[in-house]
Scaffold this active site. Structure first.
Site, PDB file in Angstrom:
ATOM      1  N   MET A  30      54.394  80.743  54.749  1.00 52.87           N
ATOM      2  CA  MET A  30      54.716  82.042  54.058  1.00 52.87           C
ATOM      3  C   MET A  30      53.868  83.339  54.274  1.00 52.87           C
ATOM      4  O   MET A  30      53.949  84.051  53.501  1.00 52.87           O
ATOM      5  CB  MET A  30      54.781  81.600  52.576  1.00 52.87           C
ATOM      6  CG  MET A  30      55.944  80.497  52.459  1.00 52.87           C
ATOM      7  SD  MET A  30      56.936  80.530  51.049  1.00 52.87           S
ATOM      8  CE  MET A  30      55.362  80.151  49.829  1.00 52.87           C
ATOM      9  N   HIS A  37      45.823  77.776  56.878  1.00 52.59           N
ATOM     10  CA  HIS A  37      46.704  77.924  57.775  1.00 52.59           C
ATOM     11  C   HIS A  37      46.388  77.783  59.390  1.00 52.59           C
ATOM     12  O   HIS A  37      47.014  77.103  60.226  1.00 52.59           O
ATOM     13  CB  HIS A  37      47.324  79.343  57.824  1.00 52.59           C
ATOM     14  CG  HIS A  37      48.123  79.393  56.322  1.00 52.59           C
ATOM     15  ND1 HIS A  37      47.598  80.450  55.405  1.00 52.59           N
ATOM     16  CD2 HIS A  37      49.019  78.745  55.767  1.00 52.59           C
ATOM     17  CE1 HIS A  37      48.336  80.302  54.168  1.00 52.59           C
ATOM     18  NE2 HIS A  37      49.339  79.538  54.304  1.00 52.59           N
ATOM     19  N   GLY A 147      50.415  71.189  55.870  1.00 60.25           N
ATOM     20  CA  GLY A 147      48.951  70.565  55.215  1.00 60.25           C
ATOM     21  C   GLY A 147      49.120  69.616  54.261  1.00 60.25           C
ATOM     22  O   GLY A 147      50.145  69.621  53.393  1.00 60.25           O
ATOM     23  N   LYS A 149      47.482  69.746  51.532  1.00 56.62           N
ATOM     24  CA  LYS A 149      47.424  70.466  50.299  1.00 56.62           C
ATOM     25  C   LYS A 149      48.698  70.320  49.347  1.00 56.62           C
ATOM     26  O   LYS A 149      48.857  70.072  48.291  1.00 56.62           O
ATOM     27  CB  LYS A 149      46.976  71.831  50.455  1.00 56.62           C
ATOM     28  CG  LYS A 149      47.492  72.774  49.527  1.00 56.62           C
ATOM     29  CD  LYS A 149      46.416  73.604  48.862  1.00 56.62           C
ATOM     30  CE  LYS A 149      46.815  74.376  47.745  1.00 56.62           C
ATOM     31  NZ  LYS A 149      47.831  75.366  48.112  1.00 56.62           N
ATOM     32  N   MET A 184      42.102  76.281  49.409  1.00 57.62           N
ATOM     33  CA  MET A 184      42.454  77.519  49.776  1.00 57.62           C
ATOM     34  C   MET A 184      43.996  77.860  49.745  1.00 57.62           C
ATOM     35  O   MET A 184      44.700  76.767  49.891  1.00 57.62           O
ATOM     36  CB  MET A 184      42.228  78.027  51.491  1.00 57.62           C
ATOM     37  CG  MET A 184      40.736  78.016  51.714  1.00 57.62           C
ATOM     38  SD  MET A 184      40.416  78.474  53.434  1.00 57.62           S
ATOM     39  CE  MET A 184      38.782  78.553  53.673  1.00 57.62           C
TER      40      MET A 184
HETATM   41  P1  AMP Z   1      52.304  78.202  52.622  1.00 59.82           P
HETATM   42  O1  AMP Z   1      52.003  79.276  53.451  1.00 59.82           O
HETATM   43  O2  AMP Z   1      51.596  78.182  51.379  1.00 59.82           O
HETATM   44  O3  AMP Z   1      53.714  77.897  52.754  1.00 59.82           O
HETATM   45  O4  AMP Z   1      51.701  77.040  53.695  1.00 59.82           O
HETATM   46  C1  AMP Z   1      52.116  76.777  54.933  1.00 59.82           C
HETATM   47  C2  AMP Z   1      51.376  75.626  55.312  1.00 59.82           C
HETATM   48  O5  AMP Z   1      49.916  75.678  55.123  1.00 59.82           O
HETATM   49  C3  AMP Z   1      51.736  74.372  54.572  1.00 59.82           C
HETATM   50  O6  AMP Z   1      51.820  73.336  55.379  1.00 59.82           O
HETATM   51  C4  AMP Z   1      50.786  74.030  53.563  1.00 59.82           C
HETATM   52  O7  AMP Z   1      50.621  72.868  53.176  1.00 59.82           O
HETATM   53  C5  AMP Z   1      49.435  74.540  54.343  1.00 59.82           C
HETATM   54  N1  AMP Z   1      48.444  74.949  53.583  1.00 59.82           N
HETATM   55  C6  AMP Z   1      48.332  75.778  52.435  1.00 59.82           C
HETATM   56  N2  AMP Z   1      46.997  75.751  52.193  1.00 59.82           N
HETATM   57  C7  AMP Z   1      46.283  74.928  52.701  1.00 59.82           C
HETATM   58  C8  AMP Z   1      44.863  74.416  52.863  1.00 59.82           C
HETATM   59  N3  AMP Z   1      44.041  75.007  51.747  1.00 59.82           N
HETATM   60  N4  AMP Z   1      44.458  73.651  53.679  1.00 59.82           N
HETATM   61  C9  AMP Z   1      45.371  73.280  54.512  1.00 59.82           C
HETATM   62  N5  AMP Z   1      46.573  73.411  54.779  1.00 59.82           N
HETATM   63  C10 AMP Z   1      47.115  74.324  53.781  1.00 59.82           C
END
Ligand code: AMP
Length: 281
Positions: A30, A37, A147, A149, A184
């Protein structure tokens, strides 16, 4: 780095790459990208010939009172980070092309979303599985990286890709953390200074419960109480959404940890909701 905006453009590009024998790795995001990321991008690069990253703040996974409008955005910064990391293509669909007038179709995975974030965010995972389906149909990835997370999200997406024969391999990347242990998250910039200083208590709570687990404690109540005590002490402004222990297979609550399990928590600081987790295996 090529920018693709519609599902048709994206699909045609992917078809060309597949026709020349390339394996496509995919990281859906996102945006407002951080090292967490970008580590997923590195993992995708190890597993494929070309990495595609999507940036799309997906409205259908936000509840009516959630932070869709306040979700941080920085498209130019994100594109520079991805280019520097060797990403070959970015998929940047518009909301109006993803969900045109008359849109009526959703993909839902049963059972795995009953607890944790699924319980406190109704329709959240339905939005996630729907958008991931649409992104996968455009990108046609051989492998996609998510992730740890968002452990429940990853489990649900794995289930969906198996159940619906997507043929895409799902790989998990580790949780990347700030120096003080805070996981993060794009949302961390929305924390006030006071809340930011308290937020590392999430990981501290998980760590102290993990230590008890390692010392032989198997009662979910005792382990959850340990997290709660740490949060009360170190994050007095935090409002616990949930502290839960579920089995890793079905994500159902367990009272005694005699199977591989996940200790997961969600805590509000003001209107910013943070999540974190640790596996108990
Ligand atoms: P988002 O942009 O929050 O939808 O996250 C996109 C991808 O990045 C998802 O697969 C999340 O699980 C992963 N992600 C977000 N934060 C972290 C983090 N701190 N460490 C590893 N992966 C992450």
């Amino acid at each position: 780095m090529i920018r693709l905006q519609t599902a048709t453009e994206m699909r045609e590009w992917s078809q060309l790459q597949h026709a020349s024998g390339k394996r496509i790795g995919f990281v859906p995001t996102m945006g407002f990208l951080h090292e967490g990321h970008l580590t997923l991008v590195d993992i995708a690069a190890e597993q494929s010939d070309l990495v595609v990253v999507s940036i799309f703040v997906n409205p259908t996974q936000f509840g009516p009172n959630e932070d869709f409008d306040k979700y941080p955005r920085d498209m130019e910064g994100d594109l520079a980070k991805l280019e520097a990391r060797g990403v070959v293509a970015v998929y940047l669909p518009e909301i109006s092309s993803m969900y045109p007038d008359g849109y009526a179709t959703y993909v839902a995975v049963e059972r795995l979303g009953d607890h944790l974030c699924g319980a406190s965010r109704p329709n959240h995972f339905r939005g996630v599985t729907t958008v991931v389906t649409k992104l996968f149909h455009a990108v046609h990835p051989d492998v996609a990286v998510f992730g740890q997370k968002d452990a429940q999200q990853a489990a649900i997406i794995k289930r969906m890709t198996i159940d619906l024969d997507f043929g895409t391999e799902i790989i998990l990347g580790p949780i990347l953390r700030e120096k003080d242990g805070l996981a993060m998250s794009s949302r961390n910039v929305r924390l006030s200074d006071v809340h930011r200083a308290q937020a590392p208590a999430l990981q501290r709570g998980l760590k102290s419960a993990w230590k008890l687990y390692n010392a032989g404690v198997r009662s979910a109540t005792d382990l959850k109480r340990e997290v709660e005590t740490t949060l009360k002490q170190d994050a007095p402004d935090g409002r616990v959404d949930y502290i839960e222990i579920v089995d890793l297979d079905q994500l159902q609550p367990v009272a005694t940890i005699d199977v591989p399990a996940l200790l997961a928590i969600a805590v509000f600081f003001g209107d910013v909701r943070l999540i974190d987790n640790v596996e108990l295996v």
